[in-house]
Enzyme design. Sequence first.
Site, mmCIF file in Angstrom:
data_model
loop_
_atom_site.group_PDB
_atom_site.id
_atom_site.type_symbol
_atom_site.label_atom_id
_atom_site.label_comp_id
_atom_site.label_asym_id
_atom_site.label_seq_id
_atom_site.Cartn_x
_atom_site.Cartn_y
_atom_site.Cartn_z
ATOM 1 N N CYS B 178 0.805 -1.213 0.000
ATOM 2 C CA CYS B 178 0.000 0.000 0.000
ATOM 3 C C CYS B 178 0.842 1.269 0.000
ATOM 4 O O CYS B 178 0.305 2.375 0.007
ATOM 5 C CB CYS B 178 -0.946 -0.027 1.193
ATOM 6 S SG CYS B 178 -1.876 -1.569 1.201
ATOM 7 N N HIS B 319 -2.595 8.094 5.764
ATOM 8 C CA HIS B 319 -2.785 6.730 5.274
ATOM 9 C C HIS B 319 -4.177 6.272 5.705
ATOM 10 O O HIS B 319 -4.912 5.704 4.916
ATOM 11 C CB HIS B 319 -1.694 5.811 5.824
ATOM 12 C CG HIS B 319 -1.753 4.437 5.259
ATOM 13 N ND1 HIS B 319 -1.666 4.199 3.903
ATOM 14 C CD2 HIS B 319 -1.936 3.224 5.841
ATOM 15 C CE1 HIS B 319 -1.777 2.894 3.683
ATOM 16 N NE2 HIS B 319 -1.944 2.279 4.837
ATOM 17 N N LYS B 351 -9.535 7.949 1.946
ATOM 18 C CA LYS B 351 -9.985 6.560 1.779
ATOM 19 C C LYS B 351 -11.456 6.434 2.189
ATOM 20 O O LYS B 351 -12.121 5.462 1.838
ATOM 21 C CB LYS B 351 -9.115 5.608 2.600
ATOM 22 C CG LYS B 351 -7.700 5.446 2.002
ATOM 23 C CD LYS B 351 -6.886 4.410 2.735
ATOM 24 C CE LYS B 351 -5.520 4.208 2.088
ATOM 25 N NZ LYS B 351 -4.557 5.281 2.411
ATOM 26 N N HIS B 356 -9.612 2.095 -0.299
ATOM 27 C CA HIS B 356 -8.169 1.878 -0.237
ATOM 28 C C HIS B 356 -7.700 1.318 -1.583
ATOM 29 O O HIS B 356 -7.952 0.159 -1.905
ATOM 30 C CB HIS B 356 -7.849 0.905 0.901
ATOM 31 C CG HIS B 356 -6.396 0.805 1.214
ATOM 32 N ND1 HIS B 356 -5.419 1.369 0.411
ATOM 33 C CD2 HIS B 356 -5.736 0.216 2.241
ATOM 34 C CE1 HIS B 356 -4.228 1.119 0.922
ATOM 35 N NE2 HIS B 356 -4.395 0.420 2.046
#
Lengths: 77, 428
Positions: B178, B319, B351, B356
């Site tokens: 990721c 993130h 996200k 994601h």
Amino acid sequence: MSDVLERVKKIVVENLDVDGDKVVESASFIDDLGADSLDLVELVMAFEEEFNIEIPDDVQESIRTVGDAVTHIKAHI
Amino acid sequence: MSDRRVVITGIGIVSPLAFGREATWERLIEGKSGAGRIDTFDPEDMPCKIAFQVPWKTGRGGGEGDPHAFDPEAFVSSKEMRRIDEFILYAIAAADEAVEDSGWRPEDEEGQERTGVLIGSGIGGLESIYQTAITLHENGPRKVSPFFIPSALINLASGQVSIRHKFKGPNHSVVTACATGAHAIGDSARLIKYGDADVMLAGGSEAVIGRIGIAGFCAAKAMSTNFNDTPEKASRPYDKDRDGFVMGEGAAILVLEEYEHAKARGAKIYAEVSGYGLTGDAYHITAPAEGAEGGYRAMKMALKHSGIDPTEIDYVNAHGTSTPKGDEGEAGAVERAFGDHAKNMSMSSTKSAVGHLLGAAGAIESAFCALAIRDQVMPPTLNLDNPSFETVLDLIPHKAKKGRVRAAMSNSFGFGGTNASLVLTEVK
């Protein structure tokens, strides 16, 4: 057996994304129809599927034109 | 490091919100969500039945009648489409838009040789591998397509894009789960700084919303399972009811360019890629280190390289995957990295709106940072009804926020304990 050419033509048009008029017996897959070596492998797989035959690897290498394919298929179906 | 500076001159996006950069950004700022029930296969036997799918013109992903839906045939013929995995398709489309946006189409050999491509993917052609495995098992090796390997290989996104645009510079790829998209951009910036290229197409692409991809992440207990009937509520970073991430798909590609090169041709400039930090946790294969210690060091390194005062960072694109453990750890690490300045900063997780995107996440989120700098507006964290912890950070709940954005940071952390941070700065 004349429909072999027509069926081959249909597969070639679909797989190589070419104009049907160009798919004549003398046409070379690589020189005239824009195929590369991977396209040829896929094309042969499509012929095998359509005509329910198996085209051995050494024969695959000798199939260069639409006519070659038609001749081989006619001899084995 | 040399004094060559690297700026962003083009952006292309294929996202669950829309095809295209501006449509995606507009919908993101409006607070729209791209989530829905999975319709590329029947997800009934999956613990997680929802995802953020790219809307296709063909109807898939809810794209029927959607003016912003993705039309693959605008990019590749049906013949080509059978020969590339969808992660390559998305990369091609995003790269086309990025190139067009940048106006950089070198016709001469030198220009082409000075332009490279570095597109990564977290998992690449997973669905092609799965489908081919079934064919092999059921019908034997003679039925395996000659295009199977080149459709599944991760670096073939870079390969296909380079062939399409005749970009003959560095041709490379990144695979860091990721963090892929962020590493692709950071490494590309360094290739330009080092002088190996003047222009790089950099980013990530991902398309693993298939049975094997969903089953795999479900088995790792990483995905949300409590919101199958309300998909738009499922991705809820920082909220107390969050229960895992929701998968997205798509691609984002940036055109990175040496500053003088961009200036000389009068290119539009979004922002400068001024800082890049990368670290490893050396801790666990899927769990982040305590206190996001590795992420903290990546942020510090990126800030150091950027050379800016940390108080210039106004926005962090986190993130923030909506997993119970990761979100709090990252927020704490951001507070620690910025100290007193944290209370003046805003941080959101996009996200919540696009899901994601795994290997494309760092790329699309960097693109959002660049657009935040361009438009001086910060995208929201959707579904943040009740934060599960206290923080001095403004997490931009529900609604986008207008405000000064001088510089932005994008964080990406991946399985294996890999971390990357990027700093994007307004070009004065």
